[in-house]
Design a protein around this motif. Structure first.
Motif, PDB file in Angstrom:
ATOM      1  N   ILE A  10       7.372   2.648   1.467  1.00  0.00           N
ATOM      2  CA  ILE A  10       7.015   4.014   1.086  1.00  0.00           C
ATOM      3  C   ILE A  10       6.115   4.008  -0.149  1.00  0.00           C
ATOM      4  CG2 ILE A  10       7.928   6.233   0.279  1.00  0.00           C
ATOM      5  CD1 ILE A  10       8.330   5.599   3.318  1.00  0.00           C
ATOM      6  N   GLU A  11       6.419   3.163  -1.115  1.00  0.00           N
ATOM      7  CA  GLU A  11       5.579   3.068  -2.310  1.00  0.00           C
ATOM      8  C   GLU A  11       4.176   2.567  -1.965  1.00  0.00           C
ATOM      9  OE1 GLU A  11       6.096   4.273  -5.357  1.00  0.00           O
ATOM     10  OE2 GLU A  11       7.943   5.070  -4.495  1.00  0.00           O
ATOM     11  N   THR A  12       4.074   1.640  -1.042  1.00  0.00           N
ATOM     12  CA  THR A  12       2.768   1.153  -0.600  1.00  0.00           C
ATOM     13  C   THR A  12       1.970   2.273   0.045  1.00  0.00           C
ATOM     14  OG1 THR A  12       3.640  -1.069  -0.269  1.00  0.00           O
ATOM     15  CG2 THR A  12       1.590  -0.531   0.875  1.00  0.00           C
ATOM     16  N   VAL A  13       2.630   3.084   0.849  1.00  0.00           N
ATOM     17  CA  VAL A  13       1.963   4.227   1.489  1.00  0.00           C
ATOM     18  C   VAL A  13       1.448   5.182   0.414  1.00  0.00           C
ATOM     19  CG1 VAL A  13       2.300   6.212   3.003  1.00  0.00           C
ATOM     20  CG2 VAL A  13       3.325   4.025   3.602  1.00  0.00           C
ATOM     21  N   LYS A  14       2.280   5.497  -0.560  1.00  0.00           N
ATOM     22  CA  LYS A  14       1.880   6.405  -1.648  1.00  0.00           C
ATOM     23  C   LYS A  14       0.705   5.842  -2.443  1.00  0.00           C
ATOM     24  CE  LYS A  14       6.425   8.447  -2.534  1.00  0.00           C
ATOM     25  NZ  LYS A  14       7.509   8.530  -3.541  1.00  0.00           N
ATOM     26  N   LEU A  15       0.750   4.549  -2.750  1.00  0.00           N
ATOM     27  CA  LEU A  15      -0.326   3.921  -3.517  1.00  0.00           C
ATOM     28  C   LEU A  15      -1.661   3.963  -2.785  1.00  0.00           C
ATOM     29  CD1 LEU A  15       1.517   0.815  -4.986  1.00  0.00           C
ATOM     30  CD2 LEU A  15       0.608   2.765  -6.261  1.00  0.00           C
ATOM     31  N   ASN A  16      -1.617   4.108  -1.470  1.00  0.00           N
ATOM     32  CA  ASN A  16      -2.834   4.197  -0.670  1.00  0.00           C
ATOM     33  C   ASN A  16      -3.263   5.636  -0.428  1.00  0.00           C
ATOM     34  OD1 ASN A  16      -3.828   1.407   0.361  1.00  0.00           O
ATOM     35  ND2 ASN A  16      -1.604   1.289   0.310  1.00  0.00           N
ATOM     36  N   GLY A  17      -2.636   6.576  -1.131  1.00  0.00           N
ATOM     37  CA  GLY A  17      -3.029   7.981  -1.059  1.00  0.00           C
ATOM     38  C   GLY A  17      -2.669   8.660   0.245  1.00  0.00           C
ATOM     39  N   VAL A  18      -1.631   8.179   0.900  1.00  0.00           N
ATOM     40  CA  VAL A  18      -1.211   8.730   2.189  1.00  0.00           C
ATOM     41  C   VAL A  18       0.152   9.389   2.021  1.00  0.00           C
ATOM     42  CG1 VAL A  18      -0.652   8.139   4.579  1.00  0.00           C
ATOM     43  CG2 VAL A  18      -2.487   6.929   3.409  1.00  0.00           C
ATOM     44  N   ASP A  19       0.347  10.534   2.666  1.00  0.00           N
ATOM     45  CA  ASP A  19       1.640  11.221   2.646  1.00  0.00           C
ATOM     46  C   ASP A  19       2.644  10.394   3.449  1.00  0.00           C
ATOM     47  OD1 ASP A  19       3.669  13.231   2.471  1.00  0.00           O
ATOM     48  OD2 ASP A  19       3.033  13.984   4.434  1.00  0.00           O
TER      49      ASP A  19
END
Length: 53
Positions: A14-23
């Motif tokens: 989830i943190e990786t997704v957030k760091l890539n600017g994705v919901d």
């Protein structure tokens, strides 16, 4: 402990997704709905850093 590391993985994802600017919720919902029919040779399209709606 091995059990402890299993608990860390979803949070890291989830943190990786957030760091890539994705919901995260939108990404996970979309990926889970597509993954069964998605070609294994194109699985990189579903990764957070390559993800587009």
């Amino acid at each position: 402990m091995l059990i402890r590391s299993k608990n860390i993985y979803p949070g890291s994802l989830i943190e990786t997704v957030k760091l890539n600017g994705v919901d995260p919720q939108a990404w996970l919902t979309d990926v889970l709905s597509r993954v069964a029919d998605h070609k294994i040779s194109r699985v990189d399209e579903l990764l957070p850093w390559n993800y587009t709606l």
